[in-house]
Design a protein around this motif. Structure first.
Motif, PDB file in Angstrom:
ATOM      1  N   ALA A 278       0.830  -1.210   0.000  1.00 36.82           N
ATOM      2  CA  ALA A 278       0.000   0.000   0.000  1.00 36.82           C
ATOM      3  C   ALA A 278       0.859   1.253   0.000  1.00 36.82           C
ATOM      4  CB  ALA A 278      -0.922   0.005   1.225  1.00 36.82           C
TER       5      ALA A 278
ATOM      6  N   TYR B  21      -7.846  -1.531  -2.340  1.00 34.55           N
ATOM      7  CA  TYR B  21      -7.884  -1.485  -0.877  1.00 34.55           C
ATOM      8  C   TYR B  21      -9.243  -1.031  -0.373  1.00 34.55           C
ATOM      9  CZ  TYR B  21      -2.944  -2.429  -0.266  1.00 34.55           C
ATOM     10  OH  TYR B  21      -1.710  -3.041  -0.258  1.00 34.55           O
TER      11      TYR B  21
ATOM     12  N   ARG C 298      -0.418  -0.111  -9.073  1.00 35.07           N
ATOM     13  CA  ARG C 298      -1.405  -1.168  -9.316  1.00 35.07           C
ATOM     14  C   ARG C 298      -1.044  -2.393  -8.494  1.00 35.07           C
ATOM     15  NH1 ARG C 298      -1.696  -3.730 -13.959  1.00 35.07           N
ATOM     16  NH2 ARG C 298       0.234  -2.935 -14.877  1.00 35.07           N
ATOM     17  N   VAL C 299      -2.055  -3.210  -8.166  1.00 36.47           N
ATOM     18  CA  VAL C 299      -1.844  -4.425  -7.377  1.00 36.47           C
ATOM     19  C   VAL C 299      -2.460  -5.615  -8.112  1.00 36.47           C
ATOM     20  CG1 VAL C 299      -2.303  -5.624  -5.198  1.00 36.47           C
ATOM     21  CG2 VAL C 299      -1.850  -3.160  -5.193  1.00 36.47           C
TER      22      VAL C 299
ATOM     23  N   ALA D  56      -4.222   0.456  -6.867  1.00 38.15           N
ATOM     24  CA  ALA D  56      -4.010   0.162  -5.446  1.00 38.15           C
ATOM     25  C   ALA D  56      -5.094   0.778  -4.565  1.00 38.15           C
ATOM     26  CB  ALA D  56      -2.627   0.646  -5.009  1.00 38.15           C
TER      27      ALA D  56
END
Length: 574
Positions: A225, A249, A230-231, A245
């Protein structure tokens, strides 16, 4: 932003003894220049296998690229399919165009060469600079990654540096040839939260200054975080969720992503059972803010009714000579533990927290007399351990156990776990014969959620979380009154960490043992402990009720420890 890397429909299999296992299942990933993409998942999810395949670091066999392509755009704008590139092209790309920071710097750095020479080697190889120029650039790199006294660090060997300093050397090495893509494979796992925060900021700053693409691999959504644009979430070889991201979340959609967010101890009150992955996958929980049952806390009653401390540490000192002299005694000392005093009551869990090098592990081992104190007394059940004879101390060890940080190194690889857990039972004569010993071992295995058939397996056949359960079972084999847990969950996946913390709570309720829980992570210590002691430079600088100290720290050092916990996760706001 243009695509720097494009992984298309990649499938990676591993073959062994005629059996094929698919580790990565038809995944596609894109990384743009100037972007940080985080790949998150537990051990075994396929994230590290994916990253190693980019640089062709997987041995083939057993690895087999069943299908897919990996396209990379080099500094000259050429698109190269890395899976079909020649060994010469790959060798030129490694370190020069694509660099990698590995999880464990001590195993990645050569112990017989200085840190400066190891970084300079890559510069000489890829940039064809002369020795003096390469040396000057290496020192500049050490300065850019904020190593103290870069010229001195150039001549130091890896064992002379702290964990955070070694990781900075690895970052300097990775950045030495100005790569276009940087792959960070768990670069902050098991580091202190303060060092972790510094390393994350350093990677972010370098990415922005050089406009490079970064793949950041981690098991901890709280960590990524801090840095990711981007995740990508991986589970059992598949990509199960992907997005910006901030959005991911705020609104996670897949149960696995929800589980990774929810199982952090920082989000839960003491006594509240931590959720684990199966709670979300099986549908028991659907939202990350749902709570499991509040657990009973019988230890509080025990503490209230106990007058005499189980353990009393008085003015304990452990000093090591800073310089060894051939003749005469040393006059300079490293004061690892410096005049520490405290008391521990029956049924109580006291957290001991601080950064690496503060003396917390040395304090724990000196209490058990695994390290002989320089001065001071340690009273356990009224007996002074510091002055006890060897035979008396040997008999008392039945009541005192320790769970080490690395379960793999504390288990003998040549004996089965059944033998490892049964050994203390045999030594202290707690079983009449081998059959009874085996029954006791199997009972302990079941208590830590392992199976009877695991009795005949060796340590290497288990995951990290399972090995941690094994050493917990071994510690409990003698029904000790007192256990020291030394960083026993620091290197585990967050979901496995939740399982181990739940297990410790369950076992504490059943066995009623007293414990000292050592960690660098205040959020974990706050969850598991009744009281917290903060240690810095060999001294206890702050102590108090766990919740009170966590919410209202008095010293600047404790405030910095709490401030370094990844934001958004620290105080329960994912």
């Amino acid at each position: 932003m243009t695509n720097l890397l494009s992984i298309q429909n990649l499938q990676i299999d591993f073959t062994s003894d005629g059996t094929t296992t698919t580790a990565v299942k038809d995944i596609s990933v894109e990384v743009k220049r100037g972007e940080i993409v985080a790949i998150v998942g537990e051990s075994g999810s396929g994230k590290s296998v994916t990253s190693l395949s980019i640089l062709q670091l997987l041995p083939t066999p057993p690895a087999v690229y069943a299908k897919g392509e990996i396209w990379f755009t080099d500094k000259e704008g050429r698109e190269i399919n890395l899976l079909k590139a020649s060994s010469d092209i790959i060798r030129n790309i490694r370190g020069n165009e694509i660099a990698m920071i590995f999880q464990e710097p001590m195993t990645s750095l050569n112990p017989v060469h200085t840190c400066g020479n190891q970084v300079m080697e890559a510069i000489v190889l890829h940039q064809k600079l002369q020795h003096d120029e390469a040396r000057k650039k290496t020192i500049e790199l050490f300065e850019s990654v904020q190593l103290p006294n870069p010229a001195l660090m150039y001549n130091r060997y890896p064992h002379q540096l702290s964990g955070g300093q070694k990781q900075r050397v690895m970052i300097a090495m990775a950045m030495s040839c100005n790569p276009s893509l940087l792959i960070c494979d768990e670069p902050t796992t098991a580091l202190d939260v303060t060092v972790q925060k510094t390393i994350l900021q350093l990677i972010k700053n370098l990415q922005q200054q050089k406009n490079i693409g970064v793949i950041f691999i981690s098991h901890d959504l709280g960590v990524v975080a801090e840095v990711a644009d981007r995740v990508i979430v991986m589970y059992k070889g598949n990509i199960v969720e992907e997005g910006l991201a901030a959005e991911l979340y705020k609104n996670p959609t897949h149960p696995y992503t929800k589980a990774l967010l929810a199982c952090r101890p920082a989000l839960h009150e003491k006594g509240e059972r931590l959720p684990i992955v199966s709670d979300f996958i099986d549908g028991k929980l659907k939202d990350i803010h749902e709570k499991l049952e509040i657990r009973d806390r019988p230890q509080e009653t025990i503490i209230a009714n106990t007058n005499q401390p189980l353990l009393s540490v008085q003015n304990l000192k452990v000093w090591f000579p800073a310089k060894h002299r051939l003749f005469g005694k040393s006059t300079e000392f490293i004061k690892a533990v410096d005049d520490v005093s405290f008391e521990l009551y029956e049924g109580e869990t006291v957290g001991l927290v601080g950064e690496s090098g503060c003396g917390k592990s040395t304090l724990g081992r000196s209490i058990l007399q695994l390290i002989k104190p320089t001065e001071g007394n340690v009273f356990f059940k009224g007996q002074n351990l510091a002055k006890a004879q060897k035979d008396v101390l040997r008999g008392m060890r039945k009541d005192m156990q320790i769970i080490f940080q690395d379960p793999y190194s504390s288990l003998n690889p040549r004996i089965t776990i059944g033998q490892a857990i049964g050994e203390p039972i045999k030594v202290h004569g707690l079983a009449k014969n081998n059959r009874q010993k085996k029954e006791k071992v199997i009972e302990l295995l079941e208590k830590v959620n392992l199976k009877p058939e695991h009795y005949h397996r060796y340590p290497h056949e288990f995951s990290g979380g399972q090995r941690q359960r094994i050493v917990i079972a071994r510690a409990l084999a003698l029904h000790p009154a007192f256990i020291i847990c030394d960083e026993s969950v620091s290197a585990l996946d967050v979901s496995v960490q939740a399982q181990v913390l739940n297990l410790l709570n369950d076992l504490k309720k059943e066995f009623r043992f007293t414990s000292i829980f050592i960690s660098h992570d205040l959020s974990v210590v706050r969850y598991i402990s009744d009281r917290i002691m903060v240690m810095n430079k060999g001294k206890i600088i702050e102590t108090g009720n766990a919740e009170e100290l966590y919410l209202h720290p008095k010293t600047l050092y404790t405030q910095n420890l709490i401030a370094s916990i990844p934001k958004g996760i620290a105080m329960g706001n994912p």
